[in-house]
Each structure stands twice: as C-alpha cells, then as structure tokens.
Design an enzyme around this catalytic site. Structure first.
Site, PDB file in Angstrom:
ATOM      1  N   ASN A  94     -38.168 -56.404  69.730  1.00 30.35           N
ATOM      2  CA  ASN A  94     -37.843 -56.742  68.332  1.00 30.35           C
ATOM      3  C   ASN A  94     -36.405 -57.227  68.110  1.00 30.35           C
ATOM      4  OD1 ASN A  94     -36.632 -54.277  68.546  1.00 30.35           O
ATOM      5  ND2 ASN A  94     -37.833 -53.259  66.946  1.00 30.35           N
ATOM      6  N   TYR A  98     -30.377 -43.861  72.018  1.00 31.06           N
ATOM      7  CA  TYR A  98     -31.732 -43.594  71.519  1.00 31.06           C
ATOM      8  C   TYR A  98     -32.150 -42.137  71.735  1.00 31.06           C
ATOM      9  CZ  TYR A  98     -32.589 -48.551  70.520  1.00 31.06           C
ATOM     10  OH  TYR A  98     -32.555 -49.816  69.985  1.00 31.06           O
TER      11      TYR A  98
END
Ligand code: IDP
Ligand code: MG
Length: 160
Positions: A123, A60
């Site tokens: 998510n 990330y």
C-alpha cells in the site's frame, strides 16, 4: 516578513510519512511527495534509507501478534524507503486522509492508496496515526539528526 511572535503559532504538529519499498521501486516518490508539498505542508526531514530488520519490527511493534507481521517486516526491509517529516496544522490527521484507508481497494480515489495501490500488503505509504506516535516515529527513524528547522518563504501565502 513575518514577525517571530506570529511564527510561534505556526509551530504546529509533525507527522512521520514514509514511501514504502514498493512505492520507491515503482517510481512513485515524486508523486507522493508532491501531494504533501502542494497541499501546503512543510518538509522538515527527508532521506532514502535501507531499513534494518530490528527497526521495522520496532516500528510495527503493535502488530507483532498479527499473522501478517513477518511478511510486513520482510516487505518494509525489501528495498529502500523514503522517510519524511511533514509539519503543519492538523498534519497528522490530514496526512492520513491524503494517504487513504489501509486497504487500497477501500481508499477513496484522490487519495494516495486509492489512486496508486490495490493490495493492503503493497500500500505504498505509511503515515503516523496520532501526534504522539508521530513524535515517537520521527525519533525512531530520524533520531536527533536530520529534522531541520527552517523558514519557508511561501508560508505567509499559506497561512494568514
Ligand atoms: P496503516 O498503515 O493504515 O496505519 P496499520 O493497521 O497500522 O495500517 O497496518 C500497518 C501496515 O501493515 C499496513 O499499512 C499494511 O502494509 C500492513 N497490513 C495491515 N493489515 C494487513 C493485512 O491484513 N494483511 C497484510 N498486511 C497488512
Ligand atoms: Mg498504522
């Protein structure tokens, strides 16, 4: 049987898909894998994996300046993830469609996030956003080992 020349054009793109720790803890691994399997994509790599912090930070890296970055890294290392490589024509874009929008409340019903999640910070799944990033992420999460080239018996029933 399918001739080798015909197989060559099946050598299509790959994407990196990952069930995040919430998806593993909630018992959604089978459900998620099933969507890619039944769509007709070809499974080329699969493992349950405890992600080290450095790898989460690298994966990330583009988001390192975001205020949610520390929480994102903590989330990804909070339990095992399931790492996958899926192959097929247009699989990068198609996987993103199957996964749905980043914010699950904006994901369409029928998508993974639309059906199974409510918060952006939980998510349940990751999918590469480009062919190039897919290759990068497969290298990052699988390295040289674990991606298997194999012929799927049903491929002539999926692709003409
Ligand atoms: P993507 O997973 O749909 O590609 P990205 O923008 O690449 O979305 O963000 C990576 C991950 O970072 C998201 O899946 C989500 O888990 C988390 N994230 C993105 N935006 C937010 C936010 O605003 N708050 C908290 N977490 C976020
Ligand atoms: Mg992304």
């Amino acid at each position: 049987t399918v001739k080798p020349q015909a197989m060559a054009r099946f050598e299509t793109e790959k994407t990196y898909v990952m069930v995040k720790p919430d998806g593993v803890q909630r018992g959604l691994v089978g459900n998620i894998i099933s969507r890619f399997e039944t769509k007709g994509f070809h499974l080329k790599g699969l493992k349950l994996f405890q992600c080290p912090k450095e790898l989460a930070e690298t994966h990330y890296g583009d988001l390192s300046e975001k205020p949610f970055f520390p929480d994102l890294v903590d989330y990804i290392v909070s339990g095992p993830v399931v790492c996958m490589v899926w192959e097929g024509p247009g699989v990068v874009k198609s996987a993103r469609k199957l996964i749905g929008a980043t914010n699950p409340l904006e994901s369409e019903p029928g998508t993974i996030r639309g059906d199974l999640a409510i918060e952006v910070g939980r998510n349940v799944v990751h999918g590469s956003d480009s062919v190039e990033n897919g290759e990068k992420e497969i290298g990052l999460w699988f390295g040289d080992e674990g991606v298997i080239e194999w012929e799927q018996a049903m491929s002539p029933w999926l692709r003409e």
